[in-house]
Scaffold this motif. Structure first.
Motif, short mmCIF file in Angstrom:
data_model
loop_
_atom_site.label_atom_id
_atom_site.label_comp_id
_atom_site.label_asym_id
_atom_site.label_seq_id
_atom_site.Cartn_x
_atom_site.Cartn_y
_atom_site.Cartn_z
N ASP A 61 -78.16 57.40 -103.37
CA ASP A 61 -78.61 58.00 -104.65
C ASP A 61 -76.98 56.77 -104.03
O ASP A 61 -76.45 56.16 -103.96
CB ASP A 61 -77.41 58.85 -105.20
N ASN A 81 -83.86 55.81 -106.55
CA ASN A 81 -84.34 55.55 -107.80
C ASN A 81 -86.14 54.78 -107.93
O ASN A 81 -86.28 54.30 -109.12
CB ASN A 81 -83.73 55.57 -108.79
N GLN A 83 -88.41 53.27 -106.99
CA GLN A 83 -89.67 53.62 -105.92
C GLN A 83 -90.51 52.77 -105.28
O GLN A 83 -90.47 52.83 -104.47
CB GLN A 83 -90.56 54.84 -107.07
N GLN A 107 -86.16 65.72 -108.45
CA GLN A 107 -85.85 64.22 -108.18
C GLN A 107 -86.17 64.23 -106.80
O GLN A 107 -86.91 63.33 -106.58
CB GLN A 107 -84.29 63.99 -108.33
#
Length: 278
Positions: A61, A81, A83, A107
């Motif tokens: 994160d 985040n 991908q 998530q």
């Protein structure tokens, strides 16, 4: 049941070659650490780097980037985040650790599925913490990779279906054979199951009973398997040294912290890479 011995470690931890570079010692990628549990992935990353992985990348994160760069500037950091970047880095890794601080929410599930989608049979995949719970909860199909699970007894209950009170040697071996891969069952004397064999770690101290100890072991296993070709031997060596350091520190300390263990890893690895003296 076979005890892990120092002779096993000496067969795995080889002296470093003079003509070598960071690429010689493997690429370790670690995935985890949501906004709430960033410490877990930081401790896993720290252990992986101190264990000697040549190139280490942490996918986490964005909330953890500054803390991770401050603690371990040797690690590269990527937003989990992203991908496309996550999949690219997983494809290029020697060993992957997924799960420390990942979280059990949607998530975390999406990230774990992305990892499973691209990992290959030539790679080592260490499934730890939240990732074990997600596999068990969602009955995920496991990928074709060199799988290593690192559950504590409650996580093993979720993954295997065996209640803690019934986690006998016979039951654990039967479940391990069904699941596949290497199972590192964390307990007072950690047990490692692989291909019908069961090894037991002779070390372990109650001084280790503190948060982050399992994250550190997962990072060590990642670092060891990234650089040593004998995957099972690397796991046994990581488990042994993890507790050996703690046992030694506990002679003079009531509590041993995971970060203290990480800082000692290179010194212990060095002693096993040298010829044994009489």
């Amino acid at each position: 049941m076979q005890p892990i011995t120092e002779a096993m470690l000496r067969n795995v931890i080889a002296p470093r070659l003079a003509d070598s570079h960071k690429g010689t010692y493997g690429r370790l990628t670690l995935i985890g650490g949501n906004a709430q549990f960033g410490g877990a992935i930081i401790m896993a990353t720290t252990a992986g780097i101190y264990s000697g992985a040549g190139l280490t990348t942490t996918i986490t994160d964005p909330a953890n980037v500054t803390a991770l760069h401050t603690r371990m500037p040797e690690a590269m950091v990527v937003d989990f985040n992203n991908q496309a970047k996550l999949k690219e880095l997983v494809r290029g890794a020697t060993s992957i650790v997924v799960g420390p601080g990942l979280g059990n929410d949607d998530q975390g599930l999406r990230i774990l599925k992305d990892v499973f989608e691209v990992v290959s049979e030539k790679q080592v995949l260490i499934i730890d913490g939240s990732a074990i719970d997600l596999v068990a909860t969602h009955s995920l199909m496991l990928p074709a990779a060199k799988l290593i699970f690192t559950p504590h007894e409650m996580e093993w209950q979720r993954l295997s279906g065996i209640p803690i009170a019934e986690q006998t040697v016979a039951n654990n071996l039967q479940a391990a054979a069904k699941i596949g891969g290497i199972i590192v069952l964390k307990k007072h004397h950690t047990q490692i199951a692989s291909d019908g064999q069961l090894f037991e770690n002779p070390g372990g101290t109650p001084a280790m009973a503190t948060g982050g100890m399992g994250d550190t072991l997962a990072g060590m296993i990642g670092g060891f398997t990234a650089q040593f070709a004998d995957t099972l031997g690397a796991v046994l060596a990581a488990v042994y040294i993890h507790s050996q350091i703690a046992d030694d520190l506990a002679h003079n300390a009531y509590v041993v912290l995971p970060t203290q263990i990480s800082e000692e890893i290179p010194w212990y690895m060095k002693q096993y890479s040298l010829p044994k003296t009489n």
